[in-house]
Design a protein around this motif. Sequence first.
Motif, PDB file in Angstrom:
ATOM      1  N   ARG A  13      -3.096  -4.975  -8.878  1.00 24.61           N
ATOM      2  CA  ARG A  13      -3.818  -5.827  -7.937  1.00 24.61           C
ATOM      3  C   ARG A  13      -4.382  -7.061  -8.642  1.00 24.61           C
ATOM      4  O   ARG A  13      -3.883  -8.159  -8.472  1.00 24.61           O
ATOM      5  CB  ARG A  13      -4.942  -5.022  -7.278  1.00 24.61           C
ATOM      6  N   ARG A  67      -1.124   1.043  -9.761  1.00 25.11           N
ATOM      7  CA  ARG A  67      -1.711  -0.011  -8.938  1.00 25.11           C
ATOM      8  C   ARG A  67      -1.725  -1.335  -9.700  1.00 25.11           C
ATOM      9  O   ARG A  67      -2.164  -1.403 -10.851  1.00 25.11           O
ATOM     10  CB  ARG A  67      -3.144   0.357  -8.508  1.00 25.11           C
ATOM     11  N   MET A 113       0.846  -1.196   0.000  1.00 24.43           N
ATOM     12  CA  MET A 113       0.000   0.000   0.000  1.00 24.43           C
ATOM     13  C   MET A 113       0.880   1.244   0.000  1.00 24.43           C
ATOM     14  O   MET A 113       1.729   1.404   0.879  1.00 24.43           O
ATOM     15  CB  MET A 113      -0.928  -0.009   1.221  1.00 24.43           C
ATOM     16  N   ALA A 114       0.628   2.121  -0.973  1.00 28.90           N
ATOM     17  CA  ALA A 114       1.458   3.323  -1.128  1.00 28.90           C
ATOM     18  C   ALA A 114       1.049   4.369  -0.096  1.00 28.90           C
ATOM     19  O   ALA A 114       0.437   5.384  -0.411  1.00 28.90           O
ATOM     20  CB  ALA A 114       1.322   3.866  -2.546  1.00 28.90           C
ATOM     21  N   GLU A 147      -2.603  -2.069  -3.110  1.00 30.69           N
ATOM     22  CA  GLU A 147      -3.842  -1.468  -2.613  1.00 30.69           C
ATOM     23  C   GLU A 147      -3.910   0.007  -3.021  1.00 30.69           C
ATOM     24  O   GLU A 147      -2.937   0.561  -3.506  1.00 30.69           O
ATOM     25  CB  GLU A 147      -3.931  -1.650  -1.087  1.00 30.69           C
ATOM     26  N   PRO A 148      -5.063   0.648  -2.773  1.00 31.28           N
ATOM     27  CA  PRO A 148      -5.217   2.036  -3.221  1.00 31.28           C
ATOM     28  C   PRO A 148      -4.227   3.007  -2.563  1.00 31.28           C
ATOM     29  O   PRO A 148      -3.682   2.745  -1.495  1.00 31.28           O
ATOM     30  CB  PRO A 148      -6.648   2.391  -2.809  1.00 31.28           C
ATOM     31  N   THR A 149      -4.045   4.127  -3.222  1.00 31.25           N
ATOM     32  CA  THR A 149      -3.187   5.206  -2.727  1.00 31.25           C
ATOM     33  C   THR A 149      -4.021   6.278  -2.036  1.00 31.25           C
ATOM     34  O   THR A 149      -3.620   6.847  -1.036  1.00 31.25           O
ATOM     35  CB  THR A 149      -2.435   5.843  -3.915  1.00 31.25           C
ATOM     36  N   PHE A 150      -5.214   6.530  -2.609  1.00 27.33           N
ATOM     37  CA  PHE A 150      -6.035   7.652  -2.132  1.00 27.33           C
ATOM     38  C   PHE A 150      -7.289   7.175  -1.395  1.00 27.33           C
ATOM     39  O   PHE A 150      -8.404   7.578  -1.710  1.00 27.33           O
ATOM     40  CB  PHE A 150      -6.356   8.597  -3.288  1.00 27.33           C
ATOM     41  N   PHE A 151      -7.082   6.263  -0.435  1.00 29.91           N
ATOM     42  CA  PHE A 151      -8.093   5.978   0.607  1.00 29.91           C
ATOM     43  C   PHE A 151      -9.393   5.370   0.092  1.00 29.91           C
ATOM     44  O   PHE A 151     -10.468   5.675   0.609  1.00 29.91           O
ATOM     45  CB  PHE A 151      -8.401   7.256   1.421  1.00 29.91           C
ATOM     46  N   GLY A 152      -9.305   4.489  -0.891  1.00 29.12           N
ATOM     47  CA  GLY A 152     -10.523   3.793  -1.291  1.00 29.12           C
ATOM     48  C   GLY A 152     -10.449   3.309  -2.716  1.00 29.12           C
ATOM     49  O   GLY A 152      -9.530   3.658  -3.468  1.00 29.12           O
ATOM     50  N   ARG A 153     -11.410   2.483  -3.054  1.00 33.57           N
ATOM     51  CA  ARG A 153     -11.429   1.858  -4.376  1.00 33.57           C
ATOM     52  C   ARG A 153     -11.427   2.893  -5.494  1.00 33.57           C
ATOM     53  O   ARG A 153     -10.850   2.681  -6.544  1.00 33.57           O
ATOM     54  CB  ARG A 153     -12.658   0.955  -4.485  1.00 33.57           C
ATOM     55  N   GLN A 154     -12.084   4.009  -5.255  1.00 29.56           N
ATOM     56  CA  GLN A 154     -12.120   5.071  -6.270  1.00 29.56           C
ATOM     57  C   GLN A 154     -10.716   5.629  -6.531  1.00 29.56           C
ATOM     58  O   GLN A 154     -10.412   6.076  -7.618  1.00 29.56           O
ATOM     59  CB  GLN A 154     -13.063   6.177  -5.805  1.00 29.56           C
ATOM     60  N   ARG A 198      -5.044  -7.086   6.522  1.00 30.64           N
ATOM     61  CA  ARG A 198      -4.976  -7.259   5.069  1.00 30.64           C
ATOM     62  C   ARG A 198      -3.628  -6.822   4.496  1.00 30.64           C
ATOM     63  O   ARG A 198      -3.006  -7.534   3.708  1.00 30.64           O
ATOM     64  CB  ARG A 198      -6.095  -6.433   4.438  1.00 30.64           C
ATOM     65  N   VAL A 199      -3.171  -5.644   4.901  1.00 28.88           N
ATOM     66  CA  VAL A 199      -1.934  -5.115   4.314  1.00 28.88           C
ATOM     67  C   VAL A 199      -0.736  -5.963   4.745  1.00 28.88           C
ATOM     68  O   VAL A 199       0.122  -6.292   3.921  1.00 28.88           O
ATOM     69  CB  VAL A 199      -1.758  -3.629   4.712  1.00 28.88           C
ATOM     70  N   VAL A 200      -0.682  -6.348   6.009  1.00 23.31           N
ATOM     71  CA  VAL A 200       0.424  -7.197   6.488  1.00 23.31           C
ATOM     72  C   VAL A 200       0.438  -8.518   5.718  1.00 23.31           C
ATOM     73  O   VAL A 200       1.492  -9.036   5.365  1.00 23.31           O
ATOM     74  CB  VAL A 200       0.295  -7.440   8.007  1.00 23.31           C
TER      75      VAL A 200
END
Lengths: 261, 304
Positions: free
Chosen positions: B144, B142, B74-75, B95-102, B267-269
């Motif tokens: 994924r 990204r 995750m960036a 994973e996303p950079t800006f706090f969500g799927r969008q 999840r990230v770990v």
Amino acid sequence: MTAREVVDLIRKNVGVPWNEQTYRDTFKTGNPDSTVKGIATTMMTTFDMIRRAHEAGLNLIVTHEDTFWNDRDDTRDLTGNTLYKLKTKYCLDNGMIVWRFHDHLHARKPDMTIAASLRSVGVEGGEDATMRSDHVYTIPPTTLGAFASQVKKLTGSRAFRVVGDPNVRISRILLGPGYAFPRMTMDADVVIGGEAQETDGVFDDTEYVMDAATLGIAKGQIILGHVVSEEPGMEDCAKWLRTFITGVPIQFVPAGEPFWT
Amino acid sequence: MNHPTDFSRRQFALIAGTVAAARIPAPGAAGPTAQDLVKRIQGILGGDWPDSGPDGFKAGNPETAVRGVATTAMATMEVLKLASKDGLNLVITHEPTFFGRQDGPAAALNAGGHGPAGVSASDPVYTAKKEFIDKNGLVVFRLRDHWQARKENDLTTGLAESLGWTRYRVSGDDAIYDIPASTLEETVAWIREKLKLRGGLRAVGDRRSRVRRVMLHPGLMAVNTMLDRFSGTDLIVAGEVREWECVHYAADINTSGERRSLVTIGRVVSEDPGMRSCANWLKPLAREVPVRWITVGDPYWRAV
């Protein structure tokens, strides 16, 4: 009084229009026309909780969450599952009835799950809390670390998780129940909820708060756990049921925090 | 950590073939652009790369000359700072950079400044992060869906490698490991130490139960996976689950008398080691520049 009659009384007293299309607030197992000997309220109908309710002589369970491990309590894929067979057989053999009280509990004003969760973490003024109000509660300024210690002491939770710099000063709290994790806004310092998808959701509080910490912006996230978040509300629910149901014992039977660390 | 064994023979043949086709220059040649490198990645991984999918450029200019590549689960701002400091200006994130799927600002905002999806374009954390990326010439891509769709699931084998369990893999299944038998409590202590967990580990099950067969499930595990596979394992180690589904099921199976356990690590770990594998996989594709993995670490701590 039958279980169906108890539910009719709840519908009459809930104070919001009943949604006949609800898939959540329905009977999940047992015969609704059986006589109720006692009522147990709980956050989640775990197998262990059902046994303890039975041992306490309470045969109607009013549960906030699911019984068969999915939100719809869809059992079509479970008919060959050994655990499903054991759990349903136990309910059948012991005359246990399970009814879920979720959507209409959250629709009430106030929503007792939010009001009780705020109280359980030591935030005052949430007596009239409602779902999706975005109301920010102010606590006396403290640090995220000190506030987290207070939450630990008050809730007794072993496994709740915190994100953010423990040394930042915070005072503005946004709290949601269960999976309705509030989204961080510019008006709040700390978001509190039960559980949330960690990343790749509609809004990822965890990454946001991690980045805020790196940037020196005071933000925090407290993830209580789903049961820890909504259990106090189901204790209040037992008290509320006693205001209009008489003649049978009504008790709160905790599911209990499932985790150790 | 750079293990040549991270490549299956199939991948090696694929890479070797495509390397020739894509004319990947020798070390020391002029740096490729981010777009050039992504084309090489897309060429090897194949499949469709629709704009509507999660995979793609999320920030920065794709025409930027790449000086180095960082892979990460995750960036986060911290990861971006480390990457920038080390001159790794192309960041490949799972994973996303800006706090969500969008993965960017919401198109429409409500009165509170936050729309139905995404982050407000004027949000101070968003703007500071975006500014850091632009000011330092970083490019974020990204990766994924196409990474986890590979036949050899490096998210799983990477996690096994971090746990020191690679050699215990049960043949034919990259998710199942027969580890030397120990108690759940000992296994949990091992996982915590190996993955450098702080507050993110949570366990359901009897501490004294015996653990030998472990299933690894990085990322989010759905309840159907658990229904299908829990009875064939002593322990499932998952990234994240939903409490009313898998946690409830694990608690119930113990009540019924079966000693099976569930450990969630975040999840990230859980995805972090798989992105180290991704860095190793990328090295022959980006031979002109350094390629490194940057760990995110455990986001969580526990109150004292």
